[in-house]
Design an enzyme around this catalytic site. Structure first.
Site, mmCIF file in Angstrom:
data_model
loop_
_atom_site.group_PDB
_atom_site.id
_atom_site.type_symbol
_atom_site.label_atom_id
_atom_site.label_comp_id
_atom_site.label_asym_id
_atom_site.label_seq_id
_atom_site.Cartn_x
_atom_site.Cartn_y
_atom_site.Cartn_z
ATOM 1 N N THR A 12 0.813 -1.215 0.000
ATOM 2 C CA THR A 12 0.000 0.000 0.000
ATOM 3 C C THR A 12 0.848 1.267 0.000
ATOM 4 O O THR A 12 0.312 2.363 0.199
ATOM 5 C CB THR A 12 -0.949 0.015 1.213
ATOM 6 O OG1 THR A 12 -0.178 -0.192 2.397
ATOM 7 C CG2 THR A 12 -2.011 -1.060 1.100
ATOM 8 N N LEU A 14 3.614 4.154 1.195
ATOM 9 C CA LEU A 14 3.877 4.801 2.486
ATOM 10 C C LEU A 14 2.605 5.450 3.028
ATOM 11 O O LEU A 14 2.461 6.663 3.065
ATOM 12 C CB LEU A 14 4.999 5.841 2.353
ATOM 13 C CG LEU A 14 6.396 5.299 2.104
ATOM 14 C CD1 LEU A 14 7.413 6.421 2.043
ATOM 15 C CD2 LEU A 14 6.796 4.281 3.160
ATOM 16 N N HIS A 15 1.647 4.605 3.454
ATOM 17 C CA HIS A 15 0.450 5.118 4.109
ATOM 18 C C HIS A 15 0.794 5.375 5.583
ATOM 19 O O HIS A 15 1.960 5.318 5.959
ATOM 20 C CB HIS A 15 -0.743 4.161 3.924
ATOM 21 C CG HIS A 15 -0.580 2.848 4.600
ATOM 22 N ND1 HIS A 15 -0.959 2.626 5.900
ATOM 23 C CD2 HIS A 15 -0.053 1.669 4.164
ATOM 24 C CE1 HIS A 15 -0.678 1.376 6.238
ATOM 25 N NE2 HIS A 15 -0.127 0.778 5.197
ATOM 26 N N LEU A 16 -0.155 5.651 6.422
ATOM 27 C CA LEU A 16 0.108 6.154 7.770
ATOM 28 C C LEU A 16 1.023 5.268 8.625
ATOM 29 O O LEU A 16 1.974 5.766 9.218
ATOM 30 C CB LEU A 16 -1.214 6.407 8.507
ATOM 31 C CG LEU A 16 -1.086 7.126 9.846
ATOM 32 C CD1 LEU A 16 -0.336 8.442 9.694
ATOM 33 C CD2 LEU A 16 -2.442 7.365 10.463
#
Length: 87
Positions: A12, A14-16
């Site tokens: 996914t 660099l999401h949170l």
């Protein structure tokens, strides 16, 4: 100043959560830590800056460390990115 290119392996990007893990690792060091992606520079010690870069899976970023512990920081950050940033 040292530079090193790495490819983001997280499905996914660099999401949170991985962005937070990257920042947490970068904050352990005194040197400045940033990265270049799509011609923009992001502060790797700022979650908002990392998220704002919109880095996706398979994208290559160029990490930049500058300061007294730059080599140690670079090694740790490259290892963290290559191991999936905790995911």
């Amino acid at each position: 100043m040292i530079r090193h290119k790495v490819t983001i392996k997280n499905p996914t990007g660099l999401h949170l959560r991985p962005a937070g893990n990257l920042c947490k690792e970068a904050m352990k060091y005194k040197c400045s830590v940033s990265f270049i992606f799509n011609g923009s520079i992001a502060n790797a010690k700022s979650v908002l800056s990392v998220l704002g870069a919109c880095v996706k899976c398979g994208n290559e970023i160029e990490l930049i460390c500058e300061g007294e512990d730059e080599e140690e920081a670079m090694n740790a950050l490259v290892n963290a990115v290559e191991s999936g940033l905790g995911e």
